[in-house]
Design an enzyme around this catalytic site. Structure first.
Site, PDB file in Angstrom:
ATOM      1  N   SER A 128      -7.439  -3.319   6.130  1.00  0.00           N
ATOM      2  CA  SER A 128      -6.120  -3.676   5.591  1.00  0.00           C
ATOM      3  C   SER A 128      -4.998  -2.887   6.257  1.00  0.00           C
ATOM      4  O   SER A 128      -5.172  -1.722   6.641  1.00  0.00           O
ATOM      5  CB  SER A 128      -6.135  -3.358   4.098  1.00  0.00           C
ATOM      6  OG  SER A 128      -4.828  -3.318   3.589  1.00  0.00           O
ATOM      7  N   GLU A 130      -2.787  -1.593   4.676  1.00  0.00           N
ATOM      8  CA  GLU A 130      -2.539  -0.437   3.794  1.00  0.00           C
ATOM      9  C   GLU A 130      -3.096   0.847   4.401  1.00  0.00           C
ATOM     10  O   GLU A 130      -2.733   1.943   3.986  1.00  0.00           O
ATOM     11  CB  GLU A 130      -3.159  -0.670   2.421  1.00  0.00           C
ATOM     12  CG  GLU A 130      -2.352  -1.579   1.520  1.00  0.00           C
ATOM     13  CD  GLU A 130      -0.987  -0.996   1.163  1.00  0.00           C
ATOM     14  OE1 GLU A 130      -0.939   0.075   0.554  1.00  0.00           O
ATOM     15  OE2 GLU A 130       0.025  -1.620   1.526  1.00  0.00           O
ATOM     16  N   TYR A 152      -6.507   2.852  -2.839  1.00  0.00           N
ATOM     17  CA  TYR A 152      -6.983   1.626  -2.181  1.00  0.00           C
ATOM     18  C   TYR A 152      -6.982   1.806  -0.659  1.00  0.00           C
ATOM     19  O   TYR A 152      -7.967   1.517   0.022  1.00  0.00           O
ATOM     20  CB  TYR A 152      -6.091   0.439  -2.580  1.00  0.00           C
ATOM     21  CG  TYR A 152      -6.357  -0.793  -1.757  1.00  0.00           C
ATOM     22  CD1 TYR A 152      -7.436  -1.621  -2.042  1.00  0.00           C
ATOM     23  CD2 TYR A 152      -5.542  -1.129  -0.666  1.00  0.00           C
ATOM     24  CE1 TYR A 152      -7.702  -2.752  -1.271  1.00  0.00           C
ATOM     25  CE2 TYR A 152      -5.799  -2.251   0.104  1.00  0.00           C
ATOM     26  CZ  TYR A 152      -6.868  -3.060  -0.200  1.00  0.00           C
ATOM     27  OH  TYR A 152      -7.134  -4.165   0.575  1.00  0.00           O
TER      28      TYR A 152
HETATM   29  O1  F7E Z   1       2.995  -5.439  -3.179  1.00  0.00           O
HETATM   30  C1  F7E Z   1       6.370  -4.209  -4.048  1.00  0.00           C
HETATM   31  C2  F7E Z   1       5.250  -3.211  -4.020  1.00  0.00           C
HETATM   32  O2  F7E Z   1       1.067  -5.857  -4.710  1.00  0.00           O
HETATM   33  C3  F7E Z   1       3.852  -5.647  -2.081  1.00  0.00           C
HETATM   34  C4  F7E Z   1      -3.021  -6.478  -1.144  1.00  0.00           C
HETATM   35  O3  F7E Z   1      -3.561  -7.727  -0.846  1.00  0.00           O
HETATM   36  O4  F7E Z   1      -1.692  -6.475   0.836  1.00  0.00           O
HETATM   37  C5  F7E Z   1      -1.622  -6.348  -0.573  1.00  0.00           C
HETATM   38  O5  F7E Z   1      -1.108  -5.064  -0.951  1.00  0.00           O
HETATM   39  C6  F7E Z   1       5.088  -4.794  -2.203  1.00  0.00           C
HETATM   40  C7  F7E Z   1       4.825  -3.309  -2.570  1.00  0.00           C
HETATM   41  O6  F7E Z   1       0.788  -6.110  -2.201  1.00  0.00           O
HETATM   42  C8  F7E Z   1       6.563  -5.517  -7.429  1.00  0.00           C
HETATM   43  O7  F7E Z   1       5.734  -1.922  -4.403  1.00  0.00           O
HETATM   44  C9  F7E Z   1       7.935  -4.727  -5.958  1.00  0.00           C
HETATM   45  O8  F7E Z   1       5.629  -2.506  -1.770  1.00  0.00           O
HETATM   46  O9  F7E Z   1       2.050  -7.797  -3.409  1.00  0.00           O
HETATM   47  P1  F7E Z   1       1.706  -6.356  -3.465  1.00  0.00           P
HETATM   48  P2  F7E Z   1       0.405  -4.796  -1.353  1.00  0.00           P
HETATM   49  O10 F7E Z   1       0.431  -3.591  -2.197  1.00  0.00           O
HETATM   50  O11 F7E Z   1       1.249  -4.783  -0.125  1.00  0.00           O
HETATM   51  C10 F7E Z   1      -2.526  -5.522   1.525  1.00  0.00           C
HETATM   52  C11 F7E Z   1      -2.550  -5.880   2.983  1.00  0.00           C
HETATM   53  C12 F7E Z   1      -3.859  -5.373   0.908  1.00  0.00           C
HETATM   54  O12 F7E Z   1      -4.841  -5.091   1.585  1.00  0.00           O
HETATM   55  C13 F7E Z   1      -3.927  -5.379  -0.575  1.00  0.00           C
HETATM   56  O13 F7E Z   1      -5.243  -5.620  -1.036  1.00  0.00           O
HETATM   57  O14 F7E Z   1       5.884  -5.298  -3.262  1.00  0.00           O
HETATM   58  N1  F7E Z   1       6.702  -4.705  -5.399  1.00  0.00           N
HETATM   59  N2  F7E Z   1       7.881  -5.215  -7.206  1.00  0.00           N
HETATM   60  C14 F7E Z   1       5.815  -5.205  -6.280  1.00  0.00           C
HETATM   61  N3  F7E Z   1       4.486  -5.404  -6.207  1.00  0.00           N
HETATM   62  C15 F7E Z   1       3.872  -5.949  -7.283  1.00  0.00           C
HETATM   63  N4  F7E Z   1       2.546  -6.196  -7.210  1.00  0.00           N
HETATM   64  N5  F7E Z   1       4.563  -6.258  -8.441  1.00  0.00           N
HETATM   65  C16 F7E Z   1       5.908  -6.063  -8.558  1.00  0.00           C
HETATM   66  O15 F7E Z   1       6.498  -6.373  -9.588  1.00  0.00           O
END
Ligand code: F7E
Length: 329
Positions: A128, A130, A152
């Site tokens: 990932s 990440e 993660y």
């Molecule tokens: O967050 C911001 C949050 O949870 C994206 C997974 O598939 O991609 C994914 O990880 C961004 C972050 O995905 C909210 O802080 C703001 O900066 O959609 P996300 P992620 O953390 O990037 C990678 C490649 C993986 O491998 C992972 O498994 O958005 N954000 N407000 C928020 N995020 C969430 N979830 N909810 C909010 O309300």
């Protein structure tokens, strides 16, 4: 003889697209799911509903080496796609120990079982973006050093290293795809893109008034999951195992996603979005932007869906879903 593909996490977003893709290529497709999913398929296997009579599912769990060993011994796959993980970054802060245990041990168990029971099997590990975390350079390539910022991300770095070590130590055809964020109408509702597309559809249809989100300044490289599963397969068709970045090469903020999603249905996001600090992460990944030129050069992969079209696809799907009360696929 048909080739056999085995997918862990087949019931997730990527697993369902990959199963479709491999069936169309003529593979026999096997998957591993938790027993509880087999007992309640309507609830747990909605992404596979249209495929259930074409694939074979086995109960097993990432926490149990014997369960994984037994399935791999039965299937003896030609290709293994290890996608299963606790993949929600936020949750990995709430329960560090189970994320780290499940993700690292699960990967270790799959690698070890393949080595013991199907050593010729080619293995794809879902690494990932990440892993880059606090990025050392932009765009990020296969050579960018890792600096994970969540349990993660740490678990994925360990999985990446385990996969590489099984390749180097035991000669397994094992590789990692370093996939940047990839989304679709099958994305889980906890991830920000789906949360927004669903929230916009609810607001547009008068079912909700507000959408609470966290850090809207975070930037991600968002692609379409259907394109990314094609890259997984392409990696395994190469002569030699190697690791690849899969991304779009563009970066956009959560704010831009909000603007486009609300704009698509003729609404101004500022009137509906509230910032809720409880969605902030203890340590954030601020910016991701991938350089996929190695994958393009080596096997001609490139993304087919632009950011704007991805946003529209997700919002349109959720509008339809809500109007039809649950048209999932
Ligand atoms: O967050 C911001 C949050 O949870 C994206 C997974 O598939 O991609 C994914 O990880 C961004 C972050 O995905 C909210 O802080 C703001 O900066 O959609 P996300 P992620 O953390 O990037 C990678 C490649 C993986 O491998 C992972 O498994 O958005 N954000 N407000 C928020 N995020 C969430 N979830 N909810 C909010 O309300």
């Amino acid at each position: 003889m048909k080739k056999k593909a085995f997918i862990t996490g087949i019931d997730g977003q990527d697993g369902s697209y990959l199963a479709e893709f491999l069936l169309a290529k003529g593979y026999k497709v096997y998957g591993m799911v938790r027993r509880v999913a087999l007992e309640d398929p309507e609830h747990h296997l909605w992404r596979l509903r249209h495929l259930l009579d074409k694939i074979k599912l086995y109960p097993a769990s990432l926490e149990s080496y014997p369960s994984i060993f037994n399935v791999i011994e039965k299937v003896k796959p030609d290709e293994c796609y290890h996608l299963a993980a606790q993949s929600f970054v936020s949750y990995s802060f709430e329960d560090e120990f189970s994320t780290i245990n499940t993700n690292i041990n699960g990967t270790h168990f799959v690698l070890s079982a393949i080595k013991e029971k199907a050593p010729k099997c080619k293995i794809y590990f879902a690494a990932s973006s990440e892993m880059f975390g606090q990025v050392r350079e932009t765009p990020q390539t296969e050579n960018t050093p890792f600096h994970p910022r969540s349990p993660y991300g740490i678990s994925k770095v360990a999985g990446f290293d385990l996969t590489r070590n099984y390749r180097e130590a035991y000669g397994l055809f094992a590789l990692s795809g370093i996939l940047f964020n990839h989304e679709s109408p099958r994305r889980g509702f906890e991830f920000v893109t789906r949360k927004i597309s669903y929230g916009v559809a609810e607001i547009k249809l008068g079912l909700s008034k507000k959408l609470a989100v966290g850090n809207i300044y975070a930037k991600r490289d968002w692609g379409f999951a259907g394109d990314y599963v094609r890259a997984m397969w392409m990696m395994l068709q190469q002569d030699r195992p190697d690791d690849y970045v899969i991304a779009t090469g563009e970066t956009h903020s959560v704010k831009e996603f909000l603007e486009l999603a609300f704009g698509h249905v003729g609404l101004d996001w500022k009137k509906f979005v509230v910032i809720d600090k409880t969605f902030y992460r203890p340590s954030e990944v601020h910016l991701l932007k991938g350089d996929y030129s190695k994958a393009r050069r080596k096997f001609g992969w490139r993304p087919s869906v632009k950011f704007k079209d991805l946003v529209k696809m997700m919002v349109d799907h959720d509008l339809l879903r809500l109007k039809n009360k649950g048209a999932d696929i």
